[in-house]
Design a protein around this motif. Structure first.
Motif, PDB file in Angstrom:
ATOM      1  N   PHE A   1       0.867  -1.185  -0.001  1.00 13.57           N
ATOM      2  CA  PHE A   1      -0.249   0.019   0.168  1.00 13.57           C
ATOM      3  C   PHE A   1       0.869   1.323  -0.066  1.00 13.57           C
ATOM      4  CE2 PHE A   1      -1.730   3.434   2.417  1.00 13.57           C
ATOM      5  CZ  PHE A   1      -2.905   3.782   1.965  1.00 13.57           C
ATOM      6  N   ASN A   2       1.979   1.473   0.837  1.00  9.07           N
ATOM      7  CA  ASN A   2       2.786   2.693   0.855  1.00  9.07           C
ATOM      8  C   ASN A   2       3.404   2.619  -0.409  1.00  9.07           C
ATOM      9  OD1 ASN A   2       2.165   3.586   3.336  1.00  9.07           O
ATOM     10  ND2 ASN A   2       3.485   2.333   4.409  1.00  9.07           N
TER      11      ASN A   2
ATOM     12  N   SER B   1       1.888   9.802  -5.427  1.00  9.41           N
ATOM     13  CA  SER B   1       2.224  11.066  -4.857  1.00  9.41           C
ATOM     14  C   SER B   1       3.167  11.657  -5.605  1.00  9.41           C
ATOM     15  CB  SER B   1       2.462  10.721  -3.216  1.00  9.41           C
ATOM     16  OG  SER B   1       1.437  10.439  -2.538  1.00  9.41           O
ATOM     17  N   ILE B   2       4.184  10.751  -5.687  1.00  8.08           N
ATOM     18  CA  ILE B   2       5.297  11.445  -6.628  1.00  8.08           C
ATOM     19  C   ILE B   2       5.006  11.940  -8.129  1.00  8.08           C
ATOM     20  CG2 ILE B   2       7.661  10.797  -7.722  1.00  8.08           C
ATOM     21  CD1 ILE B   2       8.117   8.962  -5.278  1.00  8.08           C
TER      22      ILE B   2
ATOM     23  N   LEU C   1       4.943  11.445   3.433  1.00  7.29           N
ATOM     24  CA  LEU C   1       5.138  10.848   4.723  1.00  7.29           C
ATOM     25  C   LEU C   1       3.960  10.875   5.509  1.00  7.29           C
ATOM     26  CD1 LEU C   1       8.915  11.624   5.276  1.00  7.29           C
ATOM     27  CD2 LEU C   1       8.053   9.421   4.681  1.00  7.29           C
ATOM     28  N   ASN C   2       3.430  12.078   5.561  1.00  9.06           N
ATOM     29  CA  ASN C   2       1.988  12.553   6.575  1.00  9.06           C
ATOM     30  C   ASN C   2       1.098  11.730   6.326  1.00  9.06           C
ATOM     31  OD1 ASN C   2       4.084  14.143   8.065  1.00  9.06           O
ATOM     32  ND2 ASN C   2       2.890  16.161   7.131  1.00  9.06           N
TER      33      ASN C   2
ATOM     34  N   CYS D   1      -2.756   7.193   6.712  1.00 13.26           N
ATOM     35  CA  CYS D   1      -3.495   6.013   6.672  1.00 13.26           C
ATOM     36  C   CYS D   1      -3.055   4.731   7.283  1.00 13.26           C
ATOM     37  CB  CYS D   1      -2.952   5.847   5.129  1.00 13.26           C
ATOM     38  SG  CYS D   1      -3.458   7.012   3.756  1.00 13.26           S
ATOM     39  N   GLU D   2      -1.767   4.667   7.675  1.00 14.09           N
ATOM     40  CA  GLU D   2      -1.386   3.632   8.637  1.00 14.09           C
ATOM     41  C   GLU D   2      -2.104   3.720  10.039  1.00 14.09           C
ATOM     42  OE1 GLU D   2       2.709   1.789  10.329  1.00 14.09           O
ATOM     43  OE2 GLU D   2       2.849   3.227   8.785  1.00 14.09           O
TER      44      GLU D   2
END
Length: 360
Positions: free
Chosen positions: A256-257, A264-265, A275-276, A281-282
């Motif tokens: 997922f990450n 996002s990139i 990162l935020n 989400c985590e």
């Protein structure tokens, strides 16, 4: 003036239009916007029968245009069309292009047709080019001649199929200025366009088309400032969506990450925002939601206009806002989520809950 009900069009079994419904009144200027490939041009071509609809009903001034005994030639005299590719006859001078239709279809004598044609060329700023050939004109000038040629047939409504898409940016404004002038004179028009600012300024109504239908219909103020539906909002604000179905029994946080980071990139989020978003989400999925539900529909919307990131968690629940309870086990996770977001909105209908938030 025009009534469209349950209009559909398919090509070789592929549905391009499905259940299109619309009412167009005299004097309205309607801009048709939406992503490419959603049937906008096909809709216009069905209205004047350049494409024959597969199903549905079209009535113009109460006349069923799809009836076998309808005179299509008279229909097209009422409804002029300006194409994106000009469609001028290259072997004829500008004035001859303009007077051809009125002489052959309206049976005007040449003197009357030329006088009328010169008036129309003057109205679009091209009287001096009356005896030039199309190849001697710029793209913007060709399109203005095409507009004059359409108006020479005295139509009740003019359909514009992306009239500026074939033009260099420097020529777009001259064509849009002519269309603005027609709008100010009360001409009924329907315009397929990608020029959002123009659509907002000149239109009385906007049709946003998606999935082969009119997905949302409203005033420019509503469509551009307060769109009611998600796809309209995403299109207007150039929002890209990351959607992920999370199942408790097979959720892979690492996969997922990785997918979220790639998205996002691609949409130019900075590293801290990435990162935020991953941390929110985590905490939401692993520590707050999945312990009490089996499946979460997650969507993350990223706006190209201002970089805003909105997160939405939709899941089955009969309980209240999980960010507002006093559970000691989730206190740290709730604090992290609250500190990283500036807005949180909770809504529950029946047994489905939705929690929306915006990244700081």
């Amino acid at each position: 003036m025009i009534s469209v009900k349950h209009l559909a069009k398919s090509f070789d079994g592929l549905a391009v239009l499905s259940d299109v419904n619309a009412e167009i009144n005299a004097g309205e200027v309607i801009s048709v916007i939406g992503p490419s490939g959603t049937g906008k041009s096909t809709f216009l071509r069905c209205l004047n029968l350049l494409e024959r609809p597969s199903a549905g009903e079209i009535r113009i001034d109460g006349i069923d245009v799809l009836a076998p005994d309808t005179d299509v030639r008279l229909l097209r005299q009422k409804m002029g069309m300006v194409f994106q590719s000009f469609n001028l006859f290259s072997h004829l001078m500008v004035i001859e292009n303009v007077i051809l239709g009125p002489m052959h279809l309206l049976h005007l004598d040449r003197k009357t047709a030329v006088a009328r044609g010169m008036e129309l060329l003057d109205s679009v700023g091209l009287a001096a080019k009356a005896h030039a050939f199309p190849d001697e004109l710029s793209g913007g000038q060709k399109q203005r001649v095409a507009i004059a040629r359409t108006l020479a047939m005295k139509p009740e409504i003019v359909l514009f199929d992306e009239p500026t898409s074939a033009l260099d940016p420097t020529m777009v404004s001259e064509v849009l200025a002519v269309i603005r002038k027609l709008a100010s004179q009360g001409m009924t028009m329907m315009i397929v366009t990608h020029e959002m600012r123009f659509a907002r300024d000149v239109s009385s109504r906007i049709f946003y088309m998606d999935d082969g239908t009119i997905y949302e219909d409203g005033s420019p103020e509503q469509i551009f400032n307060h769109p009611k539906r998600e796809k309209t909002r995403a299109f207007i604000h150039k929002i890209s969506l990351f959607e992920y179905l999370v199942r408790r029994d097979d959720f892979d946080i690492y996969q997922f990450n990785a997918e979220l980071e790639a998205f996002s990139i691609k949409h130019l989020l900075n590293q801290q925002s990435i990162l935020n978003t991953q941390l929110i989400c985590e905490e939401m999925l692993c520590n707050i939601l999945l312990p009490s539900t089996t499946m979460v529909n997650l969507s993350i919307a990223c706006s190209e206009e201002n970089g805003q990131v909105d997160l939405s968690f939709n899941y089955q629940s009969g309980e209240g806002n999980p960010l507002a309870n006093d559970d000691d086990d989730t206190m740290l996770s709730r604090t992290i989520v609250s500190n990283l977001t500036r807005e949180q909105h909770f809504n529950r209908e029946h047994n489905r809950a939705t929690l929306k938030m915006t990244l700081r």
